[in-house]
Design a protein around this motif. Structure first.
Motif, mmCIF file in Angstrom:
data_model
loop_
_atom_site.group_PDB
_atom_site.id
_atom_site.type_symbol
_atom_site.label_atom_id
_atom_site.label_comp_id
_atom_site.label_asym_id
_atom_site.label_seq_id
_atom_site.Cartn_x
_atom_site.Cartn_y
_atom_site.Cartn_z
ATOM 1 N N VAL A 165 0.926 -1.186 -0.028
ATOM 2 C CA VAL A 165 0.091 0.083 0.142
ATOM 3 C C VAL A 165 1.080 1.199 0.070
ATOM 4 C CG1 VAL A 165 -1.702 1.267 1.219
ATOM 5 C CG2 VAL A 165 -1.737 -1.190 1.375
ATOM 6 N N ILE A 166 0.895 1.982 -1.028
ATOM 7 C CA ILE A 166 1.835 3.070 -1.155
ATOM 8 C C ILE A 166 0.997 4.518 -1.575
ATOM 9 C CG2 ILE A 166 1.942 2.663 -3.770
ATOM 10 C CD1 ILE A 166 4.685 3.720 -3.622
ATOM 11 N N LYS A 167 1.384 5.459 -0.799
ATOM 12 C CA LYS A 167 0.521 6.412 -0.838
ATOM 13 C C LYS A 167 1.390 7.927 -0.618
ATOM 14 C CE LYS A 167 -1.677 5.167 3.073
ATOM 15 N NZ LYS A 167 -2.404 5.027 4.186
ATOM 16 N N SER A 171 -2.919 0.203 -4.028
ATOM 17 C CA SER A 171 -2.744 -1.122 -3.394
ATOM 18 C C SER A 171 -2.308 -2.012 -4.487
ATOM 19 C CB SER A 171 -3.708 -1.477 -2.597
ATOM 20 O OG SER A 171 -4.900 -2.003 -3.229
ATOM 21 N N ALA A 172 -1.339 -2.941 -4.323
ATOM 22 C CA ALA A 172 -1.015 -3.985 -5.245
ATOM 23 C C ALA A 172 -0.552 -5.247 -4.535
ATOM 24 C CB ALA A 172 -0.048 -3.275 -6.271
ATOM 25 N N THR A 173 -0.912 -6.384 -4.994
ATOM 26 C CA THR A 173 -0.508 -7.452 -4.599
ATOM 27 C C THR A 173 0.691 -8.347 -5.498
ATOM 28 O OG1 THR A 173 -2.208 -7.970 -3.195
ATOM 29 C CG2 THR A 173 -0.990 -9.822 -3.633
ATOM 30 N N GLY A 174 1.857 -8.609 -5.127
ATOM 31 C CA GLY A 174 2.683 -8.949 -6.242
ATOM 32 C C GLY A 174 3.173 -10.444 -5.582
ATOM 33 N N VAL A 175 3.508 -11.521 -6.301
ATOM 34 C CA VAL A 175 4.194 -12.682 -6.071
ATOM 35 C C VAL A 175 5.529 -12.996 -6.853
ATOM 36 C CG1 VAL A 175 3.950 -15.225 -6.109
ATOM 37 C CG2 VAL A 175 1.850 -13.867 -5.870
ATOM 38 N N SER A 176 6.417 -13.249 -6.016
ATOM 39 C CA SER A 176 7.830 -13.758 -6.686
ATOM 40 C C SER A 176 7.704 -15.322 -7.039
ATOM 41 C CB SER A 176 8.801 -13.486 -5.883
ATOM 42 O OG SER A 176 10.361 -13.814 -6.343
ATOM 43 N N ILE A 177 7.427 -15.654 -8.115
ATOM 44 C CA ILE A 177 7.510 -17.183 -8.535
ATOM 45 C C ILE A 177 8.792 -17.859 -8.840
ATOM 46 C CG2 ILE A 177 5.170 -16.450 -9.345
ATOM 47 C CD1 ILE A 177 6.023 -16.597 -12.003
ATOM 48 N N GLY A 178 9.862 -17.231 -8.775
ATOM 49 C CA GLY A 178 11.091 -17.896 -8.676
ATOM 50 C C GLY A 178 11.960 -17.444 -10.011
ATOM 51 N N GLY A 179 13.302 -17.594 -9.907
ATOM 52 C CA GLY A 179 14.066 -16.959 -10.985
ATOM 53 C C GLY A 179 13.935 -15.534 -11.263
#
Length: 223
Positions: free
Chosen positions: A114-116, A123-131
């Motif tokens: 959550v950036i303001k 708001s943003a949801t991020g996933v690090s999926i590898g590599g």
């Protein structure tokens, strides 16, 4: 024999990066940088909600430093990454952490950001999926599916009639093909986001023209 398919050599060897883990460091930097680009302004406050593996090892693996480095606009090989927390403090950006070790997030390396500032919030949801590869799964509460493995244009704009047509006409004029497009908005007439995956990295002339369209807040390109 089953043949493995890769979109690029990046998928095989991973990125050049600072830090011990591509998932926890390079992926985290890329998540932070993309969120910063979509926000398109200097933040005064950022909250990072960390889930599962990110929550359990974020300090030991440098995920905290990497996420903040991304928010500051750094790349994965930036030598300033280890100093990101100090740099954020110097720029008077307040950083908050919310740790959720026992959550049921669908992927272990998940963060909600959550950036303001005094003018806006994202708001943003991020996933690090590898590599070093990542996926953005949510923007302002809307489900999205952004992998960033192909050249991607992210446009933040005012929700006024004709905006999508102006952008797509410009891309067509420069013979740039659209592979996939996501559009989301806060509500009618307010801020909206276009995420456009394209087939070409040679798009600087088109981007320069798009930036002159009225009612545009920010244009970012990830090649």
């Amino acid at each position: 024999m089953k043949h493995l398919k890769f979109q690029s050599v990046f998928d095989i060897i991973g990125p050049v990066m600072i830090g011990p883990s591509s998932s926890h460091t390079a992926g985290a930097v890329r998540i932070g940088k993309i969120v910063s680009a979509i926000f398109g302004d200097e933040p005064t406050e950022v909250e990072f909600q960390l889930f599962n593996s990110f929550a359990k090892t974020y300090r030991g693996h440098g995920t905290d430093v990497a996420l903040v480095a991304g928010i500051l606009g750094m790349d994965t090989d930036d030598p300033r990454i280890p100093d990101a927390l100090d740099i954020a403090r110097e720029r008077q950006i307040k950083i908050y952490w919310k740790i959720n070790k026992d959550s049921n997030a669908p992927h272990p390396n998940t963060t909600k950001i959550v950036i303001k500032n005094q003018h806006k919030q994202l708001s943003a949801t991020g996933v690090s999926i590898g590599g070093g590869n990542i996926q953005v799964t949510e923007l302002n509460g809307f489900a999205v599916n952004i992998h960033m493995n192909t050249p991607t244009i992210i446009i933040v704009h005012q929700d006024v009639p004709g905006m999508i047509a102006h952008v797509t006409d410009c891309l067509s004029k420069h013979k740039i093909n659209i592979g996939q497009m996501n559009v989301t908005r806060e509500k009618a007439g307010e801020k909206a986001i276009m995420i456009i995956e394209i087939d070409s990295r040679d798009c600087q002339e088109a981007l320069a023209e798009i930036r002159h369209i009225d009612h545009l807040h920010n244009v970012s390109f990830f090649g």
